[in-house]
Design a protein around this motif. Sequence first.
Motif, PDB file in Angstrom:
ATOM      1  N   PRO A 145       0.826  -1.209   0.239  1.00 26.17           N
ATOM      2  CA  PRO A 145       0.191   0.184  -0.060  1.00 26.17           C
ATOM      3  C   PRO A 145       0.870   1.265  -0.056  1.00 26.17           C
ATOM      4  O   PRO A 145       1.910   1.410   0.566  1.00 26.17           O
ATOM      5  N   THR A 146       0.372   2.321  -0.721  1.00 27.29           N
ATOM      6  CA  THR A 146       0.717   3.673  -0.669  1.00 27.29           C
ATOM      7  C   THR A 146      -0.258   4.569  -0.388  1.00 27.29           C
ATOM      8  O   THR A 146      -1.460   4.128  -0.655  1.00 27.29           O
ATOM      9  N   PRO A 147      -0.174   5.991  -0.087  1.00 24.91           N
ATOM     10  CA  PRO A 147      -1.090   6.729  -0.191  1.00 24.91           C
ATOM     11  C   PRO A 147      -2.163   6.758  -1.414  1.00 24.91           C
ATOM     12  O   PRO A 147      -3.357   6.904  -1.221  1.00 24.91           O
ATOM     13  N   ARG A 148      -1.560   6.516  -2.426  1.00 24.07           N
ATOM     14  CA  ARG A 148      -2.312   6.526  -3.821  1.00 24.07           C
ATOM     15  C   ARG A 148      -3.097   5.348  -3.974  1.00 24.07           C
ATOM     16  O   ARG A 148      -4.240   5.264  -4.329  1.00 24.07           O
ATOM     17  N   THR A 149      -2.411   3.920  -3.373  1.00 25.95           N
ATOM     18  CA  THR A 149      -3.451   2.753  -3.549  1.00 25.95           C
ATOM     19  C   THR A 149      -4.136   2.262  -2.344  1.00 25.95           C
ATOM     20  O   THR A 149      -4.442   1.057  -2.437  1.00 25.95           O
ATOM     21  N   GLN A 150      -4.173   2.872  -1.523  1.00 28.36           N
ATOM     22  CA  GLN A 150      -4.652   2.365  -0.062  1.00 28.36           C
ATOM     23  C   GLN A 150      -6.107   1.764  -0.426  1.00 28.36           C
ATOM     24  O   GLN A 150      -6.514   0.943   0.233  1.00 28.36           O
ATOM     25  N   VAL A 151      -6.891   2.553  -1.267  1.00 26.99           N
ATOM     26  CA  VAL A 151      -8.138   2.123  -1.421  1.00 26.99           C
ATOM     27  C   VAL A 151      -8.200   0.916  -2.043  1.00 26.99           C
ATOM     28  O   VAL A 151      -9.367   0.076  -1.719  1.00 26.99           O
ATOM     29  N   MET A 152      -7.192   0.523  -2.677  1.00 29.36           N
ATOM     30  CA  MET A 152      -7.115  -1.066  -3.433  1.00 29.36           C
ATOM     31  C   MET A 152      -6.991  -1.971  -2.247  1.00 29.36           C
ATOM     32  O   MET A 152      -7.417  -3.279  -2.755  1.00 29.36           O
ATOM     33  N   PHE A 153      -6.812  -1.862  -1.066  1.00 24.51           N
ATOM     34  CA  PHE A 153      -6.434  -2.926   0.010  1.00 24.51           C
ATOM     35  C   PHE A 153      -7.839  -2.876   0.843  1.00 24.51           C
ATOM     36  O   PHE A 153      -8.068  -3.575   1.880  1.00 24.51           O
ATOM     37  N   GLU A 154      -8.816  -1.953   0.390  1.00 23.93           N
ATOM     38  CA  GLU A 154     -10.071  -2.013   1.308  1.00 23.93           C
ATOM     39  C   GLU A 154     -11.019  -2.973   0.617  1.00 23.93           C
ATOM     40  O   GLU A 154     -10.599  -3.966  -0.088  1.00 23.93           O
ATOM     41  N   ARG A 155     -12.350  -2.805   0.798  1.00 30.75           N
ATOM     42  CA  ARG A 155     -13.144  -3.773   0.667  1.00 30.75           C
ATOM     43  C   ARG A 155     -13.564  -3.585  -0.945  1.00 30.75           C
ATOM     44  O   ARG A 155     -13.468  -2.707  -1.479  1.00 30.75           O
ATOM     45  N   PRO A 156     -14.258  -4.788  -1.392  1.00 28.22           N
ATOM     46  CA  PRO A 156     -14.701  -4.453  -2.778  1.00 28.22           C
ATOM     47  C   PRO A 156     -15.727  -3.633  -3.141  1.00 28.22           C
ATOM     48  O   PRO A 156     -16.461  -3.249  -2.120  1.00 28.22           O
ATOM     49  N   GLY A 157     -15.938  -3.141  -4.291  1.00 30.79           N
ATOM     50  CA  GLY A 157     -16.896  -2.235  -4.806  1.00 30.79           C
ATOM     51  C   GLY A 157     -16.644  -0.679  -4.693  1.00 30.79           C
ATOM     52  O   GLY A 157     -17.519   0.072  -4.869  1.00 30.79           O
ATOM     53  N   LEU A 158     -15.363  -0.603  -4.002  1.00 33.05           N
ATOM     54  CA  LEU A 158     -14.882   1.114  -3.766  1.00 33.05           C
ATOM     55  C   LEU A 158     -14.207   1.311  -5.279  1.00 33.05           C
ATOM     56  O   LEU A 158     -13.778   0.465  -6.125  1.00 33.05           O
ATOM     57  N   LEU A 159     -14.096   2.702  -5.516  1.00 33.76           N
ATOM     58  CA  LEU A 159     -13.616   3.207  -6.792  1.00 33.76           C
ATOM     59  C   LEU A 159     -12.430   3.677  -6.735  1.00 33.76           C
ATOM     60  O   LEU A 159     -11.904   4.486  -5.650  1.00 33.76           O
ATOM     61  N   TYR A 160     -11.434   3.289  -7.387  1.00 32.07           N
ATOM     62  CA  TYR A 160     -10.014   3.672  -7.514  1.00 32.07           C
ATOM     63  C   TYR A 160      -9.752   4.372  -8.747  1.00 32.07           C
ATOM     64  O   TYR A 160      -9.778   3.940  -9.756  1.00 32.07           O
ATOM     65  N   VAL A 161      -9.439   5.708  -8.447  1.00 27.77           N
ATOM     66  CA  VAL A 161      -9.130   6.608  -9.533  1.00 27.77           C
ATOM     67  C   VAL A 161      -7.618   7.092  -9.336  1.00 27.77           C
ATOM     68  O   VAL A 161      -7.328   7.442  -8.142  1.00 27.77           O
ATOM     69  N   TYR A 162      -7.065   6.943 -10.572  1.00 26.97           N
ATOM     70  CA  TYR A 162      -5.644   7.505 -10.371  1.00 26.97           C
ATOM     71  C   TYR A 162      -5.441   8.440 -11.737  1.00 26.97           C
ATOM     72  O   TYR A 162      -6.092   8.359 -12.598  1.00 26.97           O
ATOM     73  N   ARG A 163      -4.333   9.258 -11.449  1.00 31.03           N
ATOM     74  CA  ARG A 163      -3.873  10.028 -12.749  1.00 31.03           C
ATOM     75  C   ARG A 163      -2.933   9.370 -13.416  1.00 31.03           C
ATOM     76  O   ARG A 163      -1.872   8.769 -13.107  1.00 31.03           O
ATOM     77  N   SER A 164      -3.275   8.874 -14.912  1.00 34.42           N
ATOM     78  CA  SER A 164      -2.405   8.418 -15.674  1.00 34.42           C
ATOM     79  C   SER A 164      -1.188   9.036 -16.459  1.00 34.42           C
ATOM     80  O   SER A 164      -1.853   9.972 -17.318  1.00 34.42           O
TER      81      SER A 164
END
Length: 210
Positions: free
Chosen positions: A62-81
Amino acid sequence: MPSPQSSSELAVLARPALEVAPDLLGWHLVHDAPEGRVAIRLTETEAYEGADDPASHAYRGPTPRTQVMFERPGLLYVYRSYGAHWACNVVTGAAGLASAVLLRAGAVVEATALAQRRRGLSRDLPDSVSRLARGPGNLASALGLTGDHYGLDLLDAASPVRLQRGRRPDVVRTGPRVGISRAADRPWRFWSADDLTVSAYRRSPRAPAP
């Protein structure tokens, strides 16, 4: 208490990304914004499997950007590409495993004119409608999604951004993911066969020869 529908959808998402990605084809992503609602039917997805996938943002933890990926399913992970556009992912699997599905492309099924204004595309272009949400950056732009929507619960009826079950296409194709340099040949991209909204495959120049 979640509704029976959201519980059913959660059960679909609470699996590894590689299982979820093809099943999301045909589902709708809806954004209710102050200027109106846009809905997109998903036609192309890519699976990313966290610690088992060197192409995943969460591969090293986990990093500050990816923290939500380690949480429960169904959440939205948005990142700047590439510092140029936003990209949207649905968190899947069990909490702590950081699997997610990138939403690569879709067909706008509600508020085409609003999506066109957001994309800056003329209605007179012959393929304007099919181009609106072709590619992850275009999909986010057509929906009006940015980093402000990071972490939203896509299964919450009160959320401005929601994921709704749809009909899976009759024929689903699979192939390598687009533009990644590591694990480049895993066939973890899925798309609706013969759909004009699906993006073109481009192999990263940094990827090893197949």
